[in-house]
Design a protein around this motif. Sequence first.
Motif, mmCIF file in Angstrom:
data_model
loop_
_atom_site.group_PDB
_atom_site.id
_atom_site.type_symbol
_atom_site.label_atom_id
_atom_site.label_comp_id
_atom_site.label_asym_id
_atom_site.label_seq_id
_atom_site.Cartn_x
_atom_site.Cartn_y
_atom_site.Cartn_z
ATOM 1 N N TYR A 1 0.813 -1.367 0.060
ATOM 2 C CA TYR A 1 0.093 0.055 -0.010
ATOM 3 C C TYR A 1 0.977 1.340 0.034
ATOM 4 O O TYR A 1 2.218 0.854 0.259
ATOM 5 N N VAL A 2 0.265 2.332 -0.190
ATOM 6 C CA VAL A 2 1.035 3.563 -0.203
ATOM 7 C C VAL A 2 1.413 4.176 1.173
ATOM 8 O O VAL A 2 0.163 4.357 1.923
ATOM 9 N N THR A 3 2.547 4.209 1.854
ATOM 10 C CA THR A 3 2.748 4.611 3.267
ATOM 11 C C THR A 3 2.720 5.962 3.301
ATOM 12 O O THR A 3 3.060 6.900 2.219
ATOM 13 N N GLY A 4 2.451 6.700 4.453
ATOM 14 C CA GLY A 4 2.478 8.139 4.782
ATOM 15 C C GLY A 4 1.063 8.765 4.109
ATOM 16 O O GLY A 4 1.151 9.916 4.206
ATOM 17 N N LYS A 5 0.376 8.037 3.598
ATOM 18 C CA LYS A 5 -0.955 8.727 2.914
ATOM 19 C C LYS A 5 -1.749 9.047 4.290
ATOM 20 O O LYS A 5 -2.155 8.317 5.109
ATOM 21 N N PRO A 6 -2.209 10.238 4.511
ATOM 22 C CA PRO A 6 -3.147 10.571 5.738
ATOM 23 C C PRO A 6 -4.393 10.266 5.696
ATOM 24 O O PRO A 6 -4.999 9.916 4.582
ATOM 25 N N ASN A 7 -4.904 10.164 6.641
ATOM 26 C CA ASN A 7 -6.221 9.809 7.321
ATOM 27 C C ASN A 7 -6.828 10.139 8.480
ATOM 28 O O ASN A 7 -5.975 10.394 9.476
ATOM 29 N N VAL A 8 -8.013 10.939 8.530
ATOM 30 C CA VAL A 8 -8.523 11.680 9.621
ATOM 31 C C VAL A 8 -9.301 10.639 10.540
ATOM 32 O O VAL A 8 -9.292 11.023 11.594
ATOM 33 N N GLY A 9 -10.026 9.629 9.891
ATOM 34 C CA GLY A 9 -10.710 8.802 10.704
ATOM 35 C C GLY A 9 -11.997 9.394 10.940
ATOM 36 O O GLY A 9 -12.643 9.455 11.866
ATOM 37 N N ILE A 10 -12.725 9.865 9.852
ATOM 38 C CA ILE A 10 -14.149 10.310 10.161
ATOM 39 C C ILE A 10 -14.946 10.149 8.824
ATOM 40 O O ILE A 10 -14.392 9.710 7.675
ATOM 41 N N LEU A 11 -16.296 9.937 8.896
ATOM 42 C CA LEU A 11 -17.109 9.754 7.850
ATOM 43 C C LEU A 11 -17.639 11.244 7.699
ATOM 44 O O LEU A 11 -18.040 11.941 8.518
ATOM 45 N N MET A 12 -17.717 11.542 6.447
ATOM 46 C CA MET A 12 -18.422 13.140 6.105
ATOM 47 C C MET A 12 -19.128 12.965 4.985
ATOM 48 O O MET A 12 -19.422 11.982 4.355
ATOM 49 N N SER A 13 -19.932 14.181 4.866
ATOM 50 C CA SER A 13 -20.984 14.499 3.865
ATOM 51 C C SER A 13 -20.905 16.030 3.560
ATOM 52 O O SER A 13 -20.801 16.697 4.575
#
Length: 442
Positions: free
Chosen positions: A306-318
């Motif tokens: 997988y692509v390392t270092g890719k950011p994630n916030v940890g939310i579902l959004m709309s």
Amino acid sequence: MYYSDYNRPPEDREPVIETNQFHVYDSEPPKKTKKGGLGKFLAVGLCCAIIGGGVGGGAVWAINRFGGNTATIYEGTRPSAVSLANVDGKTVLSAEEVYASNLESVVGVNGNVTTNVWGQTVKNAVSGSGFVISSNDTASYILTNYHVIDGVTDITVFFADGKSYDATLVGGEEENDIAVLKIDQGNLRPVVLGDSDAINVGEDVYAIGNPLGELTFTFTGGYVSAKDRSVTMSDGTVMNMIQTDTAINSGNSGGPLFDKYGQVVGIVSAKLSSSSSSEASVEGLGFAIPINDVKDMVTSIMENGYVTGKPNVGILMSDVDESAQRYGVPAGSEVLAILDGSCAQTAGLQVGDIITAVGDTTVSSSDALKSAIKDCKAGDSVTFTVYRSGETLTINVVLDEDNQERQDAMNQLSEDYNQQQQQQSQPQQGGNYYYNFPFGNW
């Protein structure tokens, strides 16, 4: 007497006129007496020498017809083989050399396709193209587009020499439309990667691919039409692209785009075509992903899956609904759910918050929020501007890494949220319903 007298009866011809300079006869001219054979031989030899020199070494055919008339056909010669050129990034190659030096590195990717674009059943039809990016003694890695293998099982790759191999998916990056395949065959010839930032508009570029899924290993050429084009894909993703007028069609996706040095500068990804509602046809608008944009991602996929270092916030959004905006709620990305233990929870984000900016970049939708974070890496600290219950807040968030574990956790969060929404959408007392707006996880 005129020359036309030869066609008149003898009684109508003019009398013979004799002068000191020449004679004109009232009948057919007498046959000329043969003169020196050696002189004639030398003249013929001289003519042949001149003709031979003009042909430049080509063959000369003489055809005798109708009692001695001769027609001459000239046939030239030329070398038919093209030598494999050394792709060194310094030597400009001919189009023939670009093709010959890279053909064995290009593959057709078969994703259970059994019909061509005309609906006919064909053998070895391909769903896209790809190219060998790396090879060792036991295995080789192939780069292609993510959309070529998305949802496909039993992937097979075909080479120009007729050999085929089963391939496994090492990993992919849907947002950047790249995927890496692996085959258990080593010591193959990989392509040489170039510098996509160094190409110029107007420069020659070439593609090798499998247009229409059946015209395998087709070579096309054109120019770089533009650089740094922002192209919105069918799923709404905005990508940076190289624009080219090189002929690109269905089945070319995932194949290499070469520069004049024979190096890969892009991954052929899309073609803009006319729609049924358009009166004008669209030609010469093809796009390729700049290789510099994905080099590090490809290396990361090969090493980690997988692509390392890719950011994630940890939310579902709309996206905030337009009807809510009429009552003073700002446009932005609304937080629908938060993953336990994520950076969003640690920073203090809450369900119902509306993210309206990242740093100095205004955010008016969920896609805009993703775009604002696209160039950030895991571990970076970013500032969110948040609208909460009529107040505007700023929250600092240290971004998590978007690894496989995080993706699995976000998928589970999405499933749980969907089930909750479905339960709430059941008829309540008084007949009210809750509408489930489209959302994304991030």
